[in-house]
Design a protein around this motif. Structure first.
Motif, short mmCIF file in Angstrom:
data_model
loop_
_atom_site.label_atom_id
_atom_site.label_comp_id
_atom_site.label_asym_id
_atom_site.label_seq_id
_atom_site.Cartn_x
_atom_site.Cartn_y
_atom_site.Cartn_z
N PRO A 51 58.98 -14.90 -56.84
CA PRO A 51 59.19 -13.48 -56.51
C PRO A 51 57.96 -12.61 -56.67
CG PRO A 51 60.09 -13.98 -58.68
CD PRO A 51 59.64 -15.30 -58.09
N VAL A 95 62.39 -16.71 -49.14
CA VAL A 95 63.20 -15.91 -50.06
C VAL A 95 64.58 -15.58 -49.50
CG1 VAL A 95 61.18 -14.93 -51.19
CG2 VAL A 95 62.18 -13.76 -49.21
N PHE A 96 64.74 -15.68 -48.17
CA PHE A 96 66.02 -15.29 -47.57
C PHE A 96 66.12 -15.91 -46.18
CE2 PHE A 96 69.29 -12.51 -45.81
CZ PHE A 96 70.13 -12.31 -46.91
N PRO A 128 69.75 -17.69 -50.84
CA PRO A 128 70.21 -16.40 -50.32
C PRO A 128 70.22 -16.38 -48.79
CG PRO A 128 68.64 -16.07 -52.09
CD PRO A 128 68.61 -17.53 -51.76
N SER A 165 71.79 -12.49 -54.10
CA SER A 165 71.22 -11.48 -53.20
C SER A 165 72.25 -10.52 -52.65
CB SER A 165 70.52 -12.18 -52.02
OG SER A 165 71.44 -13.06 -51.38
N HIS A 178 72.06 -6.98 -48.40
CA HIS A 178 71.55 -7.99 -49.31
C HIS A 178 70.21 -7.50 -49.86
CE1 HIS A 178 74.49 -10.77 -47.44
NE2 HIS A 178 74.27 -9.97 -46.41
N PHE A 180 66.70 -8.85 -52.11
CA PHE A 180 65.94 -9.96 -52.67
C PHE A 180 64.61 -9.43 -53.19
CE2 PHE A 180 65.24 -9.88 -48.06
CZ PHE A 180 63.85 -9.85 -47.96
N THR A 181 64.05 -10.15 -54.13
CA THR A 181 62.77 -9.76 -54.72
C THR A 181 61.67 -10.65 -54.17
OG1 THR A 181 63.84 -9.00 -56.74
CG2 THR A 181 61.48 -9.45 -56.86
N GLU A 186 61.52 -5.06 -54.60
CA GLU A 186 62.82 -5.31 -53.98
C GLU A 186 62.77 -4.99 -52.49
OE1 GLU A 186 67.08 -4.47 -55.68
OE2 GLU A 186 66.50 -2.73 -54.48
#
Length: 638
Positions: A51, A95-96, A128, A165, A178, A180-181, A186
């Motif tokens: 992150p 991350v997503f 996520p 998330s 949603h 996410f970091t 963020e």
């Protein structure tokens, strides 16, 4: 997107819709190896994203509808894509993952259940992700107030709400947001229905208002269309979303949609006058219904860039010698619509809702570390652009008496040295001096430690600063080591002519021979921190015990950007740093101390053979000299 007869007949005629048979190993109709739909063997729980890294990836999956089309589908390409994401999660810092809708073709319960089974691999590994309904996933004639549906039973918020998330959703279940970091901050992603109601747009605005400093990405199924050149425009529904949500929501900087093809993009200015990048990505018209093609958005906040690439994990997973001719063409898409880079100054783009506080000025007491022998800064409160008066004294704030005074080169006027408010973001003083100089041609001369003599058709132009007579710095030899630092900015046109090659930021007057150095070039300055003819940083000195110059070389610096340069000598070797980072071309040759002829130091002037032949061109901020080596953590910029 809904099938038109021409599109549908084309796909059927090309054999791209049907039972999932493709050529393999040159044998028409051979089945591809079956992929594991339940995930790879082994534990992936340690494959999480970082992150804090400034580099991270958003994975985007557009329309997969032809893979789940009654009895004509094939879930294996989507399984390959999701497994690829998990396998590369740590490597790519993914991350997503966002699906853009039209998961299935006919909104059928069996189709959705089959697609839901494939997505279980992300659920198990807590990857996520978001999904949203496209027109083929639900009753497309209604808004998100359509009520229960097989889509909601499989992909409703109950599914993703178990992920870290998940932020929340609308009561109807068709819209979610949603968080996410990534890159130490963020981020927010909105996943909106095929046809969000007015109430949903109000909800989306309330979500953004509740996260006022969070940049947002909007995903939905229908927002922009494009042509074969990749030029995009808002669809009719896209104009509704733009007018009703995006234009007045400065946090939304990127929108992603599927539905239409081919891929394309456009940039629109929102109500705050900032760019919104609008992207359409969809591959259902391509081989094997797009084969769950994956669009990767690689964010790099250190470079202020998003690098975009498009790959087919399903084809990448096949043995190269078994890929048929169509598969070989689809391994990755490298045309400008599918592989490109977006330059985005993230700090500037997010300044309207998440301004980065500027570092305040720091007084001299905060940076006068033990061993400081000279500290010069230029925040004397003079108006921007006004000239530094001839003979003006700038005090040495170290208290050692190494004051500076202005010297003007023959033929130059007062404006050759001016006060400026420009400064490096991490510079203690929020001010600098602008030196408007150039080098001599045909022998303009200035000798005797900066005192002027005339001669030559075109002398060096500019003005500079010199330490006063009797300054202790003039005789210092630094045999126990030293640290020399300066903040510098080169003008945008510094390379436009040859007039600024080899100019000095800081130099010690006197030729090598004046200090008893006869090797190499005895006419070279005893010490100089310079910019080469290619605008690379150079520290070239005669050490105490060597007869020849020892040089540390940096790389070519960008114009129109502030940078911090430091030279650290530990009593034996010198190391050059730019912006706190150690550079490559630092010599291993011993370099203890600095030779001296007892003459002044010059700021903003280069000399050779006792001739000042170059005035500096650019901005110089704070300068500090310390009589011991400092770690980068103690530099002025730290």
């Amino acid at each position: 997107m809904e099938d038109t007869p021409s599109r549908r007949s084309f796909l059927q005629g090309a054999g791209l819709v049907g039972a999932g048979l493709v050529g393999g190993g040159g044998a028409a109709g051979a089945l591809l190896p079956v992929l594991d739909l339940t995930g790879r063997a082994g534990d992936r729980t340690g494959d999480g994203a970082d992150p804090e890294s400034p580099r991270f990836t958003l994975a985007v999956i557009p329309d997969t509808q032809y893979l789940f089309d009654g009895d004509r589908g094939d879930p294996e390409p989507l399984a390959a894509t999701l497994n690829w994401i998990l396998d590369h999660r740590a490597e790519q810092n993914i991350v997503f993952t966002a699906h853009l809708g039209d998961i299935v073709e006919n909104a059928g319960a069996a189709e959705l259940a089959e697609a839901g089974q494939v997505y279980e691999v992300l659920d198990r590994h807590r990857m996520p992700y978001s999904v949203l309904a496209g027109n083929h996933d639900i009753d497309a004639s209604a808004t998100d107030q359509r009520g229960p549906s097989p889509y909601l039973e499989v992909f409703g918020p109950h599914r993703v709400s178990r992920l870290p998330s998940y932020g929340g959703g609308t009561p109807d279940g068709y819209n979610t947001y949603h968080r996410f970091t990534a890159a130490g901050r963020e981020w927010l992603l909105l996943a909106l229905d095929w046809r969000p109601s007015d109430g949903t747009l109000d909800w989306a605005r309330s979500v953004l208002a509740a996260h006022r400093s969070t940049p947002a990405i909007l995903t939905t199924h229908d927002l922009a269309d494009s042509d074969e050149t990749g030029v995009a425009w808002l669809s009719a529904h896209g104009r509704r979303l733009w007018d009703g949500l995006i234009a007045d929501s400065d946090q939304i900087f990127l929108t992603l949609n599927g539905h239409y093809w081919p891929p394309g993009r456009l940039v629109r200015r929102n109500a705050a006058g900032r760019d919104v990048h609008v992207h359409i990505t969809n591959y259902q018209d391509r081989y094997y219904g797009g084969g769950a093609m994956l669009r990767l958005y690689h964010f790099d906040l250190a470079r202020d860039t998003i690098d975009v690439e498009t790959i087919s994990p399903w084809i990448l997973g096949q043995r190269p010698d078994r890929r048929d001719a169509l598969a070989r063409r689809e391994v990755e898409l490298t045309d400008p619509a599918n592989r490109f880079s977006l330059p985005i100054d993230f700090t500037e783009r997010f300044a309207g809702f998440a301004p980065v506080p500027r570092r305040p000025p720091r007084g001299p007491d905060a940076v006068l570390v033990d061993g400081t022998v000279a500290y010069w800064r230029f925040d004397q409160g003079r108006a921007e652009g006004t000239a530094v008066p001839d003979g003006f004294r700038i005090d040495d704030l170290s208290g050692r008496g190494n004051h500076l005074t202005r010297v003007t080169l023959p033929g130059s006027g007062p404006a050759a040295l001016r006060w400026s408010a420009g400064h490096h973001d991490d510079q203690p003083a929020h001010a600098s001096l602008f030196f408007d100089g150039s080098r001599q041609t045909d022998g303009g001369r200035q000798t005797d430690g900066g005192r002027q003599t005339d001669g030559g058709r075109r002398p060096a132009r500019g003005a500079y600063l010199r330490t006063v007579d009797g300054a202790p710095l003039n005789a210092a030899t630094f045999d126990q080591g030293y640290t020399v630092e300066a903040f510098v900015k080169l003008p945008a046109d510094v390379r436009a002519t040859d007039d600024h090659a080899n100019m000095s930021i800081l130099s010690r007057f006197g030729a090598g021979r004046d200090a008893g150095k006869l090797g190499g070039d005895p006419a070279a300055p005893i010490a100089t921190l310079s910019m080469s003819d290619g605008m690379a940083v150079l520290w070239a000195v005669f050490p105490l015990a060597q007869d020849a110059l020892i040089a540390n070389w940096g790389h070519e610096m960008r114009a129109d950007e502030w940078f911090h340069v430091a030279v650290v000598n530990d009593g034996q070797h010198s190391t050059l740093y730019v912006d706190g980072l150690r550079l490559l071309r630092n010599p291993s040759a011993p370099a203890t101390g600095l030779a001296t002829s007892g003459e002044p130091w010059l700021v903003g002037a280069h000399h050779h053979d006792r001739i000042v032949e170059q005035g500096f061109y650019g901005w110089i901020g704070d300068i500090r000299i310390v009589d011991r080596p400092l770690p980068a953590s103690r530099f002025l910029r730290a």
